[in-house]
Design a protein around this motif. Structure first.
Motif, PDB file in Angstrom:
ATOM      1  N   SER A  61       0.833  -1.207   0.000  1.00 30.21           N
ATOM      2  CA  SER A  61       0.000   0.000   0.000  1.00 30.21           C
ATOM      3  C   SER A  61       0.867   1.256   0.000  1.00 30.21           C
ATOM      4  O   SER A  61       0.351   2.361   0.051  1.00 30.21           O
ATOM      5  N   ASN A  62       2.181   1.101  -0.043  1.00 28.95           N
ATOM      6  CA  ASN A  62       3.115   2.224   0.001  1.00 28.95           C
ATOM      7  C   ASN A  62       3.264   2.847  -1.388  1.00 28.95           C
ATOM      8  O   ASN A  62       2.974   2.215  -2.395  1.00 28.95           O
ATOM      9  N   PHE A  63       3.773   4.069  -1.411  1.00 33.19           N
ATOM     10  CA  PHE A  63       4.102   4.726  -2.665  1.00 33.19           C
ATOM     11  C   PHE A  63       5.290   5.649  -2.434  1.00 33.19           C
ATOM     12  O   PHE A  63       5.672   5.902  -1.295  1.00 33.19           O
ATOM     13  N   TYR A  64       5.873   6.138  -3.506  1.00 38.83           N
ATOM     14  CA  TYR A  64       7.023   7.035  -3.421  1.00 38.83           C
ATOM     15  C   TYR A  64       6.595   8.452  -3.775  1.00 38.83           C
ATOM     16  O   TYR A  64       5.911   8.662  -4.782  1.00 38.83           O
ATOM     17  N   ASP A  65       6.999   9.415  -2.937  1.00 37.62           N
ATOM     18  CA  ASP A  65       6.667  10.802  -3.212  1.00 37.62           C
ATOM     19  C   ASP A  65       7.631  11.393  -4.242  1.00 37.62           C
ATOM     20  O   ASP A  65       8.538  10.706  -4.731  1.00 37.62           O
ATOM     21  N   GLN A  69      10.929   9.393  -1.470  1.00 37.35           N
ATOM     22  CA  GLN A  69      10.747   8.820  -0.129  1.00 37.35           C
ATOM     23  C   GLN A  69       9.527   7.901  -0.122  1.00 37.35           C
ATOM     24  O   GLN A  69       8.461   8.274  -0.607  1.00 37.35           O
ATOM     25  N   LYS A  70       9.706   6.696   0.440  1.00 32.10           N
ATOM     26  CA  LYS A  70       8.589   5.762   0.561  1.00 32.10           C
ATOM     27  C   LYS A  70       7.591   6.315   1.567  1.00 32.10           C
ATOM     28  O   LYS A  70       7.963   6.719   2.660  1.00 32.10           O
ATOM     29  N   ARG A  71       6.313   6.326   1.195  1.00 35.81           N
ATOM     30  CA  ARG A  71       5.273   6.935   2.024  1.00 35.81           C
ATOM     31  C   ARG A  71       4.159   5.943   2.350  1.00 35.81           C
ATOM     32  O   ARG A  71       3.988   4.930   1.690  1.00 35.81           O
ATOM     33  N   PHE A  72       3.390   6.284   3.363  1.00 36.50           N
ATOM     34  CA  PHE A  72       2.232   5.515   3.818  1.00 36.50           C
ATOM     35  C   PHE A  72       0.977   6.090   3.178  1.00 36.50           C
ATOM     36  O   PHE A  72       0.962   7.230   2.726  1.00 36.50           O
ATOM     37  N   GLY A 118       5.417  -5.252   5.263  1.00 35.93           N
ATOM     38  CA  GLY A 118       6.121  -4.001   5.026  1.00 35.93           C
ATOM     39  C   GLY A 118       5.229  -2.835   4.665  1.00 35.93           C
ATOM     40  O   GLY A 118       5.720  -1.771   4.284  1.00 35.93           O
ATOM     41  N   ASN A 119       3.896  -3.011   4.755  1.00 41.62           N
ATOM     42  CA  ASN A 119       3.006  -1.875   4.559  1.00 41.62           C
ATOM     43  C   ASN A 119       3.274  -0.885   5.686  1.00 41.62           C
ATOM     44  O   ASN A 119       3.330  -1.268   6.849  1.00 41.62           O
ATOM     45  N   ILE A 120       3.443   0.382   5.326  1.00 43.76           N
ATOM     46  CA  ILE A 120       3.744   1.424   6.307  1.00 43.76           C
ATOM     47  C   ILE A 120       2.459   2.146   6.682  1.00 43.76           C
ATOM     48  O   ILE A 120       1.651   2.495   5.805  1.00 43.76           O
ATOM     49  N   PHE A 121       2.286   2.380   7.988  1.00 43.58           N
ATOM     50  CA  PHE A 121       1.154   3.154   8.483  1.00 43.58           C
ATOM     51  C   PHE A 121       1.667   4.246   9.405  1.00 43.58           C
ATOM     52  O   PHE A 121       2.716   4.106  10.031  1.00 43.58           O
ATOM     53  N   ASP A 122       0.917   5.316   9.495  1.00 46.27           N
ATOM     54  CA  ASP A 122       1.281   6.465  10.308  1.00 46.27           C
ATOM     55  C   ASP A 122       0.346   6.554  11.503  1.00 46.27           C
ATOM     56  O   ASP A 122      -0.822   6.158  11.406  1.00 46.27           O
TER      57      ASP A 122
END
Length: 139
Positions: A61-65, A69-72, A118-122
């Motif tokens: 579910s991540n993406f790159y800005d 930078q890898k983002r949530f 490895g899905n990133i959450f904030d």
């Protein structure tokens, strides 16, 4: 016409192993499992329905800005800095991979955490005013 989108009802998260991931979300995050088969699990937590969908290993579910930078894609809210610090410690105690609590230059503080895939959450220390009002949470 006053019709408008009212809320996000379901979020879909790619996972490689539905069984392991659903157990992780239940045991580590306190999610409630409402359905599971070989291809998906439906969880309820954080006032939302979360679908864990069996996906290929290279999905997230991540993406790159724009800066690489890898983002949530999801930010969870907690009620204040004390709650943020407590949940950060709890996640560390549960051996969840977490980032440091940080000041990003706006109201409140944040930290990130990662699931098994490895899905990133904030996590953010500020509840939205509408949520506080609706659920009668006092300051």
């Amino acid at each position: 016409m006053n019709d408008k989108l009212l809320r996000i009802g379901t979020t879909y998260i790619p996972v490689t192993n539905v069984e392991d991931s659903s157990e992780w979300y239940v045991n580590k995050l306190g999610a409630e499992l409402s359905y599971k088969d070989n291809d998906k699990a439906i969880l309820n937590f954080a006032n939302q329905s979360i679908f864990l969908v069996k996906s290929k290993e290279d999905q997230s579910s991540n993406f790159y800005d724009i800066h690489g930078q890898k983002r949530f894609s999801i930010t969870f809210e907690v009620d204040g800095l004390n709650s943020l610090e407590a949940i950060h410690k709890d996640f560390i105690d549960k051996q969840i991979k977490v980032g440091e609590i940080e000041d990003r230059g706006h109201t409140g503080k944040n930290f990130v955490f990662y699931d098994l895939d490895g899905n990133i959450f904030d996590v953010w220390s500020e509840l939205s005013p509408k949520f506080k009002e609706k659920y009668l949470i006092s300051q």
